[in-house]
Scaffold this motif. Structure first.
Motif, PDB file in Angstrom:
ATOM      1  N   GLY A 147      -1.915   5.389   3.040  1.00 31.82           N
ATOM      2  CA  GLY A 147      -2.997   5.632   2.697  1.00 31.82           C
ATOM      3  C   GLY A 147      -3.031   5.280   1.699  1.00 31.82           C
ATOM      4  O   GLY A 147      -2.277   4.838   1.079  1.00 31.82           O
TER       5      GLY A 147
ATOM      6  N   SER B  32     -13.793   5.903   8.132  1.00 37.19           N
ATOM      7  CA  SER B  32     -12.717   6.981   6.972  1.00 37.19           C
ATOM      8  C   SER B  32     -13.806   7.819   5.983  1.00 37.19           C
ATOM      9  O   SER B  32     -14.607   7.281   5.761  1.00 37.19           O
TER      10      SER B  32
ATOM     11  N   SER C 127      -8.709   6.988   9.680  1.00 34.87           N
ATOM     12  CA  SER C 127      -7.993   7.680   8.997  1.00 34.87           C
ATOM     13  C   SER C 127      -7.433   8.045   9.839  1.00 34.87           C
ATOM     14  O   SER C 127      -7.801   8.900  10.467  1.00 34.87           O
TER      15      SER C 127
END
Length: 167
Positions: free
Chosen positions: A123, A12, A57
């Protein structure tokens, strides 16, 4: 008897996935497993682990390059141990409302690695998230933290149960 070693690796740029990985690791340790949480860039060799949880992500329909590179670097060894994949993604409540299928890059990794399953969690883009895009989203009221700790913990307990059943 020693506890199974589980690697929880995350890729990420901004840290939302790191928070999910930390929650997974904490829950696996509570379940009696030896869980190690590392950035995907720091994972050169998975042979010291009995199982791997790898997350990345989502951004514009793509999975984190760091997670993809980790999977590619370790592909041969990942095929010989249980693997689970996760994504941190939508900056809305859609991950809570319905199962989100893996993006094509994740689906390919699932097939290549023989991963047991994939789940997408919400998220997070908040005022503390660095970057111009994040700041613009917050300014336009499009941010928030949509990670659900209970959902993450439930999935981690599921992984623990599968590993215990395989023992």
């Amino acid at each position: 008897m020693t506890a199974k070693r589980v690697l929880v690796a995350y890729g990420s740029k901004r840290g939302a996935t790191a928070g999910i990985a930390a929650e997974i690791g904490r829950t696996l340790r509570e379940d009696g497993l030896d869980a190690v949480v590392l950035p995907a860039d720091d994972v050169d060799d998975v042979r010291g682990f009995d199982a791997v949880v790898l997350g990345g992500s989502l951004y514009a329909g793509h999975w984190s390059g760091k997670a993809l590179h980790c999977a590619e670097r370790n592909e041969h060894y990942l095929k010989h141990r249980p693997v689970w994949l996760f994504s941190s993604g939508p900056i809305d409540s859609s991950a809570e409302q319905h199962e989100i299928p893996p993006v094509p890059a994740v689906a390919r990794q699932m097939e290549r690695l023989g991963a047991r399953e994939h789940v997408t969690f919400g998220g997070s883009i908040t005022a503390s998230t660095p970057g111009l895009i994040a700041k613009a989203m917050i300014r336009h009221g499009k941010g928030g933290d949509f990670r659900n700790p209970e959902r993450i913990q439930t999935w981690a307990h599921h992984i623990s149960s599968e590993l215990a059943a395989a023992a």
